[in-house]
Scaffold this motif. Sequence first.
Motif, PDB file in Angstrom:
ATOM      1  N   UNK A 207       0.847  -1.189   0.000  1.00 31.33           N
ATOM      2  CA  UNK A 207       0.000   0.000   0.000  1.00 31.33           C
ATOM      3  C   UNK A 207       0.884   1.239   0.000  1.00 31.33           C
ATOM      4  N   UNK A 208       0.710   2.101  -0.989  1.00 27.84           N
ATOM      5  CA  UNK A 208       1.464   3.356  -1.049  1.00 27.84           C
ATOM      6  C   UNK A 208       0.808   4.342  -0.095  1.00 27.84           C
ATOM      7  N   UNK A 209       1.414   4.538   1.067  1.00 23.62           N
ATOM      8  CA  UNK A 209       0.795   5.371   2.105  1.00 23.62           C
ATOM      9  C   UNK A 209       1.216   6.832   2.035  1.00 23.62           C
ATOM     10  N   UNK A 210       2.358   7.111   1.385  1.00 18.81           N
ATOM     11  CA  UNK A 210       2.825   8.511   1.321  1.00 18.81           C
ATOM     12  C   UNK A 210       3.780   8.646   0.158  1.00 18.81           C
ATOM     13  N   UNK A 211       3.721   9.793  -0.501  1.00 22.68           N
ATOM     14  CA  UNK A 211       4.699  10.102  -1.553  1.00 22.68           C
ATOM     15  C   UNK A 211       5.077  11.576  -1.491  1.00 22.68           C
ATOM     16  N   UNK A 212       6.359  11.829  -1.533  1.00 19.03           N
ATOM     17  CA  UNK A 212       6.878  13.195  -1.588  1.00 19.03           C
ATOM     18  C   UNK A 212       7.996  13.197  -2.628  1.00 19.03           C
ATOM     19  N   UNK A 213       7.641  13.586  -3.843  1.00 16.85           N
ATOM     20  CA  UNK A 213       8.604  13.528  -4.932  1.00 16.85           C
ATOM     21  C   UNK A 213       8.953  12.085  -5.252  1.00 16.85           C
ATOM     22  N   UNK A 214      10.248  11.784  -5.192  1.00 13.05           N
ATOM     23  CA  UNK A 214      10.697  10.415  -5.476  1.00 13.05           C
ATOM     24  C   UNK A 214      10.717   9.536  -4.235  1.00 13.05           C
ATOM     25  N   UNK A 215      10.354  10.103  -3.072  1.00 10.73           N
ATOM     26  CA  UNK A 215      10.397   9.364  -1.811  1.00 10.73           C
ATOM     27  C   UNK A 215       9.037   8.737  -1.530  1.00 10.73           C
ATOM     28  N   UNK A 216       9.025   7.402  -1.409  1.00 13.35           N
ATOM     29  CA  UNK A 216       7.784   6.660  -1.220  1.00 13.35           C
ATOM     30  C   UNK A 216       7.814   5.919   0.107  1.00 13.35           C
ATOM     31  N   UNK A 217       6.689   5.922   0.823  1.00 11.54           N
ATOM     32  CA  UNK A 217       6.513   5.069   1.996  1.00 11.54           C
ATOM     33  C   UNK A 217       5.479   4.008   1.647  1.00 11.54           C
ATOM     34  N   UNK A 218       5.849   2.745   1.839  1.00  4.45           N
ATOM     35  CA  UNK A 218       5.017   1.635   1.420  1.00  4.45           C
ATOM     36  C   UNK A 218       4.782   0.698   2.604  1.00  4.45           C
ATOM     37  N   UNK A 219       3.536   0.404   2.852  1.00  5.34           N
ATOM     38  CA  UNK A 219       3.148  -0.559   3.880  1.00  5.34           C
ATOM     39  C   UNK A 219       3.090  -1.938   3.240  1.00  5.34           C
TER      40      UNK A 219
END
Length: 296
Positions: A207-219
């Motif tokens: 699950x893509x929980x956050x994106x800031x530019x090229x930085x992704x946080x994935x659950x």
Amino acid sequence: MMALALSAFGTGCSDGSETTVEGDGADPLVGIGREVTVPISAVTTTVLEYGAEPRAALRPEVAPGVTQQVTLRTDHHIEQQINAQAVRDFSPPAITIPLTAQAGDDDIELTLGTVTSPDPALAKALLPADGSRAGFDISELGAITALRLAPKPATSDAARAALEQAFYQAVYQSITFPDEPVGVGAVWTVRQQVSGSVPLDQVTTATLTHREGSLLTIRLNVVQTPKTTVWQLPNQAGQLEIVDYLMHGAGDITVDLGLPLPVSGSVEVGGNQTYRDPNSAVTLRQTLRTQVQWGA
């Protein structure tokens, strides 16, 4: 992009005697003092939810020559019980691997720093591995398609096995991006067969929980199920029936599409397994827990 680590372990016995067998989720590497390349089973991705607008294709955008310093730490815990005997702990020592990653056109070259472990004997055995090399072949969607390992020739068998186990734990929990454009809140599955003494079907729900530019946080949510009802023991030692097998885990990772490896994150997978010897009354129970961490 790599995510976490996960491996399959087993224990066998015959006629009431105990034999402990550990595996690393794949066939062991062979060859001393030379690089060995092992293909990794293909993955299939399926988008379940496309997420919010704006949506975009997620692709590694790592320029050749880009380098990254990151540390991989793996910790595996295993307890087993035979019938009503006392529970025994067979946990291997945790290890911490400083890595220098350099991106190629479609691969990642890794140089190992000084690998450490809280176990004094293993820590000493790992010292000659300083400067060893490894690598990953990477698909357009970020899937690892091959693993390369080239420990220094002076690396002992024990140290070599610990390194192989750590990298397999990382590789077989690698994350692959979907082919379609997605946004924050997107959910997709990654299906892969984990090879080993007990072949497993692994489904990772991302699950893509956050994106800031090229930085992704994935659950990540991981489930493993065996593809067979029996475990063929190594060295023609017979087979065990799989009575039950439950492996599940979760965690979060942060990846930068412009860097070769995860920036940070931690995922823990664990569960219980029960095996039975069809020729005796022996039952083996295991409790497993594996944690993989990425960080500075």
